[in-house]
Each structure stands twice: as structure tokens, then as C-alpha cells.
Scaffold this motif. Structure first.
Motif, PDB file in Angstrom:
ATOM      1  N   LEU A 383       0.832  -1.195   0.000  1.00 11.08           N
ATOM      2  CA  LEU A 383       0.000   0.000   0.000  1.00 11.08           C
ATOM      3  C   LEU A 383       0.866   1.243   0.000  1.00 11.08           C
ATOM      4  N   ASP A 384       0.364   2.287  -0.669  1.00 15.28           N
ATOM      5  CA  ASP A 384       0.967   3.608  -0.573  1.00 15.28           C
ATOM      6  C   ASP A 384       0.204   4.385   0.496  1.00 15.28           C
ATOM      7  N   GLN A 385       0.591   5.627   0.719  1.00 14.67           N
ATOM      8  CA  GLN A 385      -0.075   6.412   1.751  1.00 14.67           C
ATOM      9  C   GLN A 385      -1.579   6.538   1.462  1.00 14.67           C
ATOM     10  N   PRO A 386      -2.430   6.139   2.375  1.00 13.37           N
ATOM     11  CA  PRO A 386      -3.872   6.369   2.182  1.00 13.37           C
ATOM     12  C   PRO A 386      -4.200   7.847   2.363  1.00 13.37           C
ATOM     13  N   ILE A 387      -5.337   8.256   1.849  1.00 14.43           N
ATOM     14  CA  ILE A 387      -5.751   9.654   1.897  1.00 14.43           C
ATOM     15  C   ILE A 387      -7.158   9.734   2.466  1.00 14.43           C
ATOM     16  N   ALA A 388      -7.317  10.488   3.528  1.00 14.80           N
ATOM     17  CA  ALA A 388      -8.636  10.741   4.112  1.00 14.80           C
ATOM     18  C   ALA A 388      -9.269  11.917   3.380  1.00 14.80           C
ATOM     19  N   VAL A 389     -10.435  11.695   2.816  1.00 17.92           N
ATOM     20  CA  VAL A 389     -11.140  12.744   2.073  1.00 17.92           C
ATOM     21  C   VAL A 389     -12.235  13.279   2.992  1.00 17.92           C
ATOM     22  N   ASP A 390     -11.941  14.378   3.671  1.00 22.44           N
ATOM     23  CA  ASP A 390     -12.893  14.930   4.637  1.00 22.44           C
ATOM     24  C   ASP A 390     -14.082  15.593   3.971  1.00 22.44           C
ATOM     25  N   ARG A 391     -13.878  16.073   2.761  1.00 22.50           N
ATOM     26  CA  ARG A 391     -14.969  16.800   2.104  1.00 22.50           C
ATOM     27  C   ARG A 391     -14.818  16.651   0.596  1.00 22.50           C
ATOM     28  N   LEU A 392     -15.914  16.310  -0.076  1.00 25.36           N
ATOM     29  CA  LEU A 392     -15.911  16.243  -1.534  1.00 25.36           C
ATOM     30  C   LEU A 392     -17.283  16.599  -2.070  1.00 25.36           C
ATOM     31  N   ARG A 393     -17.292  16.990  -3.338  1.00 26.35           N
ATOM     32  CA  ARG A 393     -18.543  17.313  -4.048  1.00 26.35           C
ATOM     33  C   ARG A 393     -18.518  16.580  -5.385  1.00 26.35           C
ATOM     34  N   THR A 425     -29.650  21.663 -25.286  1.00 30.35           N
ATOM     35  CA  THR A 425     -28.716  22.717 -24.902  1.00 30.35           C
ATOM     36  C   THR A 425     -28.367  22.622 -23.425  1.00 30.35           C
ATOM     37  N   TRP A 426     -28.990  21.679 -22.714  1.00 27.08           N
ATOM     38  CA  TRP A 426     -28.655  21.446 -21.316  1.00 27.08           C
ATOM     39  C   TRP A 426     -28.978  19.995 -20.977  1.00 27.08           C
ATOM     40  N   LEU A 427     -28.375  19.514 -19.901  1.00 28.68           N
ATOM     41  CA  LEU A 427     -28.592  18.147 -19.439  1.00 28.68           C
ATOM     42  C   LEU A 427     -29.018  18.164 -17.978  1.00 28.68           C
ATOM     43  N   PRO A 428     -29.893  17.222 -17.570  1.00 33.03           N
ATOM     44  CA  PRO A 428     -30.230  17.120 -16.143  1.00 33.03           C
ATOM     45  C   PRO A 428     -29.036  16.638 -15.339  1.00 33.03           C
ATOM     46  N   ALA A 429     -28.869  17.193 -14.172  1.00 26.68           N
ATOM     47  CA  ALA A 429     -27.714  16.858 -13.337  1.00 26.68           C
ATOM     48  C   ALA A 429     -28.112  16.960 -11.873  1.00 26.68           C
ATOM     49  N   ALA A 430     -27.273  16.406 -11.028  1.00 26.24           N
ATOM     50  CA  ALA A 430     -27.472  16.465  -9.575  1.00 26.24           C
ATOM     51  C   ALA A 430     -26.116  16.606  -8.917  1.00 26.24           C
ATOM     52  N   GLU A 431     -26.072  17.278  -7.812  1.00 24.06           N
ATOM     53  CA  GLU A 431     -24.840  17.426  -7.052  1.00 24.06           C
ATOM     54  C   GLU A 431     -25.039  16.875  -5.649  1.00 24.06           C
ATOM     55  N   THR A 432     -24.013  16.204  -5.163  1.00 21.53           N
ATOM     56  CA  THR A 432     -24.048  15.635  -3.824  1.00 21.53           C
ATOM     57  C   THR A 432     -22.730  15.931  -3.137  1.00 21.53           C
ATOM     58  N   ARG A 433     -22.747  15.920  -1.822  1.00 18.77           N
ATOM     59  CA  ARG A 433     -21.533  16.159  -1.037  1.00 18.77           C
ATOM     60  C   ARG A 433     -21.355  15.031  -0.035  1.00 18.77           C
ATOM     61  N   GLY A 434     -20.110  14.736   0.291  1.00 25.22           N
ATOM     62  CA  GLY A 434     -19.873  13.641   1.214  1.00 25.22           C
ATOM     63  C   GLY A 434     -18.432  13.568   1.671  1.00 25.22           C
ATOM     64  N   GLU A 435     -17.985  12.360   1.953  1.00 27.72           N
ATOM     65  CA  GLU A 435     -16.657  12.085   2.487  1.00 27.72           C
ATOM     66  C   GLU A 435     -16.154  10.809   1.855  1.00 27.72           C
ATOM     67  N   GLY A 436     -14.886  10.503   2.063  1.00 33.22           N
ATOM     68  CA  GLY A 436     -14.368   9.298   1.441  1.00 33.22           C
ATOM     69  C   GLY A 436     -13.011   8.882   1.962  1.00 33.22           C
ATOM     70  N   LEU A 437     -12.506   7.804   1.369  1.00 32.52           N
ATOM     71  CA  LEU A 437     -11.219   7.218   1.725  1.00 32.52           C
ATOM     72  C   LEU A 437     -10.571   6.724   0.439  1.00 32.52           C
ATOM     73  N   LEU A 438      -9.359   7.194   0.159  1.00 25.50           N
ATOM     74  CA  LEU A 438      -8.631   6.806  -1.047  1.00 25.50           C
ATOM     75  C   LEU A 438      -7.517   5.833  -0.674  1.00 25.50           C
ATOM     76  N   TYR A 532     -16.462   6.273  -1.210  1.00 25.06           N
ATOM     77  CA  TYR A 532     -17.019   7.518  -0.704  1.00 25.06           C
ATOM     78  C   TYR A 532     -18.531   7.427  -0.559  1.00 25.06           C
ATOM     79  N   THR A 533     -19.055   8.303   0.255  1.00 28.57           N
ATOM     80  CA  THR A 533     -20.488   8.509   0.346  1.00 28.57           C
ATOM     81  C   THR A 533     -20.767   9.894  -0.191  1.00 28.57           C
ATOM     82  N   ALA A 534     -21.782  10.012  -1.007  1.00 26.55           N
ATOM     83  CA  ALA A 534     -22.180  11.304  -1.560  1.00 26.55           C
ATOM     84  C   ALA A 534     -23.687  11.317  -1.617  1.00 26.55           C
ATOM     85  N   SER A 535     -24.280  12.151  -0.825  1.00 27.71           N
ATOM     86  CA  SER A 535     -25.731  12.137  -0.696  1.00 27.71           C
ATOM     87  C   SER A 535     -26.231  13.552  -0.472  1.00 27.71           C
TER      88      SER A 535
END
Length: 627
Positions: A383-393, A425-438, A532-535
Motif C-alpha cells: 500500500l501507498d499512503q492512504p488519503i482521508a477525504v474529509d470533504r468532496l462534491r 442545450t442542457w442536461l439534467p444533473a445532480a450534485e451531492t456532497r460527502g466524504e471518502g477514503l482513497l 465515498y459517500t455522496a448524498s
């Protein structure tokens, strides 16, 4: 969800009949999908019928440039949320007509009292609308022995691999392709025997006494009993001529009736050196600045903020010079949207994300915050260094859908059904925020493992199955071949999802994978997995997943996952399984007991998995990465 606003002079239609989350509109119930509500079923209308005045632009330039590389989406200039407005207390006000238009489907309904079968247009059944309780709205039969029993949608429909969806042809089916001798057919749908199976029903024509069991429409010979596909797109209100695909009977709610084709991107910092704070703030909050198109508007907004009357989310504008803010906004608005012509999702989107994660000193923003952590004890060589992802979108854009068969890992499909009537000219989209582990794997160790597994017959058999799977679907057989390291990363991700769900408290359906896989021959190498969780709700921000990045906890999670993976409860059948064309499978040692995860968690439909790449199994003890 709501039907279209009624025209002047017409009786108002029912307003809201249900509700969906924005993320559900992308993953499960997008345009063309059938939503099975408690008392009725509807198909979601195409995006041309959505009122964009009630949508919100979702800013994510990297994703927008990526979807523009698709030929069908080269005119797209924006990503937008589904239409929504604040709900009031009076269901007769304007808000009741704001939503995603839906239409009754299947249009054949059945009375639960007398088993009468009729279409919505036949006016045999009536709609009882409850404006204050939309979930109580229902169809009923008012001429059924003096009662008003519930009328429900028939549970059968037909679809084809070209993306068409149609009502089950009850009249043609019961008369075996002939016309009714008695004239106008009157149909009933009756239960047969104990009705242990969904197809154990009999359709009867009361006019000519013709009858037929519904189970003839299912099975290998079903194509002999169904008429040719009419090329119907109910969400587009149109038919396409000369469809060459064979229709298949489906049950209402079948999971293969609608597969989304979407692309997603994580929001990463644009000012990685930390020297341009204003530019980063403008990028992070671009959604709040889209309506500021002139300098006088910016001055007006800042003036209201100074008086304490402005919107709270814009209060950060007071911390910077107005001239510098306006200059940054103009530069941001003139910034071209890059389009990568090679249409390679990994190189377009994942490469910059990998660089942002792995930077020696990662830059943080409102939607991105990571921490480098030590390698867990006992895993220093693998394993290489793991990365804690405290915040993502994460932003996800819906580009189309398929039926019967899901697209492959690259989004390739025999045919992608459209979401619109006109070029979008546009597409439906959604945004979510969460956390994760790399989790990252050392490149040198991965290459050493690849040299052995990539030359083994086990890997070559999976490639043969991949070629056959694509050829049977009319795709180029040798495109999108999975690399050996992809099998390793994908299998490790699934194994960890099962274990992480036990350790962190999230369900496995709420944990998603994002693979970073690229060989040296393809460019800068990548070998990592992001769990990750993104909800849109609070489940994505509880901190239970990122807490597992602690070296001691991560070491325990890894040891438990590897231990559980060595023996599956279905061994030796699971360990002996190989991908083969006969069963149309694209995985080796994997099953629901050990490796498969919910569809919401896996990017690749539980394909390209092999437990033997991770740990020794009873049939393949010498190819594992973790020995």
C-alpha cells in the motif's frame, strides 16, 4: 412530479402525484423510466417538457466539457437540476404545477373488483384526485356492481434493446395476431390457479371467448408470440419506424427496463498553489454568481449585503475588493469549455482528480479537503499512503439511457435512447456532497503483479469472454478491454465495500466506488480506489467512513476484508467459476455472497471481478496481490 400545466379553459389535471430526490432522477427514474407509485404507474417525460425557469444551473466545467465530447451533446452549454420550487399550503396555487411532467404508463389498467382490462383512453375508469394527499390519488371503476374498487396498472409491458417501450399488446396477444370476430373486444385479466408467479394470469376476450395464458410471452420462444416492435418512445410521444429489435415482455418495476448513462466528476481546487484566493472563491461559489452579468448588478448585490438585506450565501463578497471580484467573474465567464475529442472518461476527468488527491501539499476548498496519512502497519510493501477525504462534491450528468442491457464500462451500447426531442442545450444533473477514503497501491508493486497475472490463462479467458460479450451486442469486440490492474482495483474495491459497511455503520448501498486506473503505456499511471459517500442528505457527512482512514483502524479493516475474502460461503463453486460465453458472465471468482455489491455502489455493473486477484483461493492460490 407533476403533469403539464393545463391550457386555458381546460379542467385542471392532478397536480403533484409523488416526489423524487434529484439523485434519483439521474440514477433510477430519469426521462423514459417508469415510476411505480402506490396506486398508479407513470413514465417520466422528456427534458423538452421541463420548465427550465424552475431549474438551477449546476456549475462543473470539467464535467460539462466531457459531456460535450459526445456527438449527441455537443450543443450542451449547461447542467441543470430538475425543476423545483418551494411548496406552499394551498395545492391550487402555482407551485402545484412545478415539477417533472409524467404520464400514465402502462396505459392498460385492470379493475381489482371485476378484472376488467381497459386503456386509460377508453374512459372506462376514472381518476380520483386528492390534491391535499397526492399519494391517495387513484383510478377507480365506478360501474363495478355499484362499488368503486381500486384500478391498478397491468404489470406487463414490452421493451427492446433499441430503447423502445410499449404497452403489452393485449388485444393482438389474446387473438393470436388476428382481429376479434365479434367486433369490439372487451378484455378481462384473471388469476390462474394459485397465481404463484407473476405470469400466472389469463387474458380473456368476453366478446369472442378467446383466451390465453400470459406466460407464453416469457421465455426463449417468447418472440414467436409477440408482434414486431412499434418503435415507441412514450416519454417522447412518438414512434420510430423500422425497429429491427425483438420486443421482450417485462414486468412492471423490472430493473432492466431503464439503465442510466451518466458521467460524473469531483470538484477539485483550481488554485492549487493557494495564491489566487479570489479565483478559488469565485469557482467554488459560481452557482451563486451566475445571475450577476453586469457590474451594476454586482454593486447592487454588495450594497444590499452591507445593509444586511442580501442573501447569506453571498456575504463572502464583502471580504474582497469589488473591482477584483468583477474582474475574476468576467474571466471566469469568458473561460472556454474544453472538449476532449478522444471521448476517454478516465483521461478527461480522473487524471486531474488523481493529481489533486496525490499532491504533496493538497490544496483545500469549500468542496475539497484531504489529508495524507501514514501507511498502516504491516502493509508497507503493498500500500501507498492512504488519503482521508474529509470533504468532496460530486456532480453527475444524465446523458441518455438504455433498456434490456446496461452499457459497458465505457458507456458503449448498441443504442442510446435520447432524453429529448430536439438536440439539447442542457442536461439534467445532480450534485451531492460527502466524504471518502482513497486507497493507493505502489506503482512498482502493481507492475510486478501485472507481469504475472496478465500472462496467465485466467486473464486471457476473461478477455475472450469480454470480446464475445461485446460482439453479441453489436459493439467493437476489442475495445474497452479491461487491464489486469483494473481487475485488481475493482475486486479490492468490492471486497472493502463489504467490510467497510460492517465497520463504519453505512449500508453497502450508500458506499460508492470510484476507480483510478491507468497503465504506464496510457499516460501517467494511476492505481487507486476511492470509496465515498455522496448524498444530498446528512448520511454523506456523518464522518464514519473518513474515520476508517486512521492507520490502526484501516489496518484492522484490511486484515478483516482479506481474511473474509479467502473463503466464500459458496466455495468451491465460487472459486471455480470462470467467465464464459455460455452464461454471458464477465467475472471469475465472485458471487453475491462475497463480491457483488448493490447497483448504486458499482460503476461497472458487477463485471470484471476476480477474488483470486486479491487473496489466494482454494482453486487459484498463486496469483493474489496480497500474499
Amino acid at each position: 412530479m407533476s403533469p403539464p400545466r393545463p391550457a386555458r379553459g381546460q379542467a385542471p389535471e392532478p397536480t403533484r402525484i409523488g416526489g423524487l430526490r434529484p439523485s434519483q432522477m439521474i440514477h433510477t427514474y430519469g426521462p423514459g423510466a417508469v415510476v411505480d407509485l402506490p396506486s398508479m404507474a407513470v413514465v417520466v417525460g422528456n427534458t423538452s417538457t421541463w420548465d427550465i425557469h424552475y431549474t438551477r444551473v449546476i456549475a462543473e466545467d470539467r464535467l460539462l466539457g466531457n459531456v460535450r465530447s459526445m456527438p449527441e451533446c455537443n450543443r450542451v452549454t449547461a447542467l441543470r437540476s430538475p425543476p423545483w420550487t418551494e411548496q406552499g399550503n394551498n395545492p391550487f396555487e402555482g407551485w402545484a404545477w412545478v415539477g417533472v411532467p409524467v404520464y400514465p404508463f402502462p396505459r392498460w389498467l385492470r379493475c381489482t373488483g371485476c378484472s376488467r382490462l381497459a386503456q386509460v383512453d377508453h374512459q372506462v375508469f376514472k381518476l380520483d384526485v386528492n390534491r391535499f394527499r397526492p399519494d391517495k390519488s387513484r383510478w377507480y371503476h365506478d360501474k363495478c356492481h355499484g362499488r368503486r374498487p381500486l384500478v391498478v396498472p397491468t404489470r406487463f409491458m414490452v421493451a427492446c434493446s433499441n430503447g423502445h417501450l410499449d404497452d403489452f399488446p393485449w388485444v393482438q396477444y389474446v387473438h393470436r395476431g388476428q382481429t376479434c370476430p365479434g367486433g369490439a373486444p372487451v378484455l378481462e385479466l384473471r388469476e390462474a390457479g394459485q397465481a404463484n408467479r407473476a405470469a400466472d394470469v389469463r387474458v380473456v376476450c368476453m366478446t369472442c371467448d378467446a383466451q390465453r395464458m400470459a406466460n407464453d410471452a416469457f421465455g426463449a420462444e417468447a418472440w414467436r408470440h409477440l408482434p414486431q416492435c412499434r418503435g415507441r418512445h412514450p416519454h417522447l410521444h412518438r414512434f420510430e419506424e423500422d425497429c429491427d429489435a425483438s420486443p421482450r415482455a417485462l414486468l412492471l418495476g423490472a430493473s432492466n427496463a431503464w439503465f442510466s448513462i451518466s458521467r460524473s466528476a469531483l470538484t477539485i481546487p483550481t488554485a492549487g498553489d493557494g495564491t489566487d484566493e479570489i479565483r478559488q472563491m469565485v469557482d467554488d461559489r459560481w452557482d451563486d454568481l451566475l445571475d450577476i452579468e453586469e457590474r451594476v448588478v454586482l454593486d447592487y448585490v454588495i450594497g444590499r449585503l452591507r445593509l444586511g438585506r442580501g442573501e447569506e450565501q453571498r456575504r463572502w463578497l464583502l471580504d474582497y475588493d469589488a473591482d477584483e471580484i468583477w474582474e475574476t467573474i468576467e474571466k471566469r465567464r469568458r473561460q472556454p469549455i474544453e472538449v476532449d475529442g478522444d471521448n476517454d472518461e478516465d483521461s478527461d476527468l480522473r487524471g486531474p482528480e488523481w493529481q489533486a488527491f496525490c499532491a504533496p501539499e493538497p490544496f483545500a476548498s469549500k468542496d475539497f479537503k484531504v489529508r495524507l496519512l501514514p501507511v498502516p502497519e504491516g502493509f508497507g510493501s503493498v500500500l501507498d499512503q492512504p488519503i482521508a477525504v474529509d470533504r468532496l462534491r460530486e456532480v453527475i450528468a444524465l446523458c441518455g439511457f438504455t433498456r434490456i442491457d446496461a452499457s459497458d464500462a465505457t458507456g458503449s451500447a448498441t443504442r442510446i435512447a435520447p432524453l429529448w426531442n430536439e438536440p439539447p442545450t442542457w442536461l439534467p444533473a445532480a450534485e451531492t456532497r460527502g466524504e471518502g477514503l482513497l486507497i493507493r497501491l505502489p506503482e512498482a508493486q502493481v507492475q510486478a503483479w501485472e507481469a504475472g497475472y496478465g500472462a496467465d490463462d485466467r486473464y486471457l479467458k476473461l478477455l475472450d469472454a469480454h470480446h464475445g460479450w461485446r460482439a453479441r451486442r453489436g459493439l467493437e469486440p476489442r475495445q474497452a478491454e479491461p487491464r489486469a490492474r483494473f481487475l485488481l482495483l475493482h475486486s479490492l474495491a468490492h471486497m472493502l465495500i463489504h467490510q467497510v459497511a460492517l465497520d463504519c455503520g453505512y449500508s453497502s448501498a450508500s458506499i460508492r466506488e470510484r476507480l483510478y486506473c491507468r497503465t504506464l503505456e496510457e499516460g501517467d499511471p494511476m492505481a487507486g480506489i476511492l470509496l465515498y459517500t455522496a448524498s444530498p442528505d446528512s448520511e454523506g457527512t456523518l464522518g464514519g467512513l473518513v474515520a476508517l482512514a486512521d492507520p490502526e483502524r484501516l489496518a484492522a479493516t484490511l486484515r478483516d476484508a482479506l481474511k473474509r475474502g479467502e473463503l466464500c460461503s459458496t466455495d468451491p463453486m465460487c472459486a471455480d467459476h470462470l467467465a464464459n460465453e455460455a452464461h454471458d458472465t464477465l467475472h471469475h471468482a465472485a458471487c453475491h455472497a462475497c463480491m457483488f455489491v448493490p447497483e448504486t455502489s458499482c460503476e461497472h455493473g458487477n463485471r470484471y471481478l476476480d477474488r483470486a486477484t486479491i487473496v489466494p483461493t482454494i482453486s487459484t492460490p498463486d496469483l493474489a496481490y496480497f500474499t
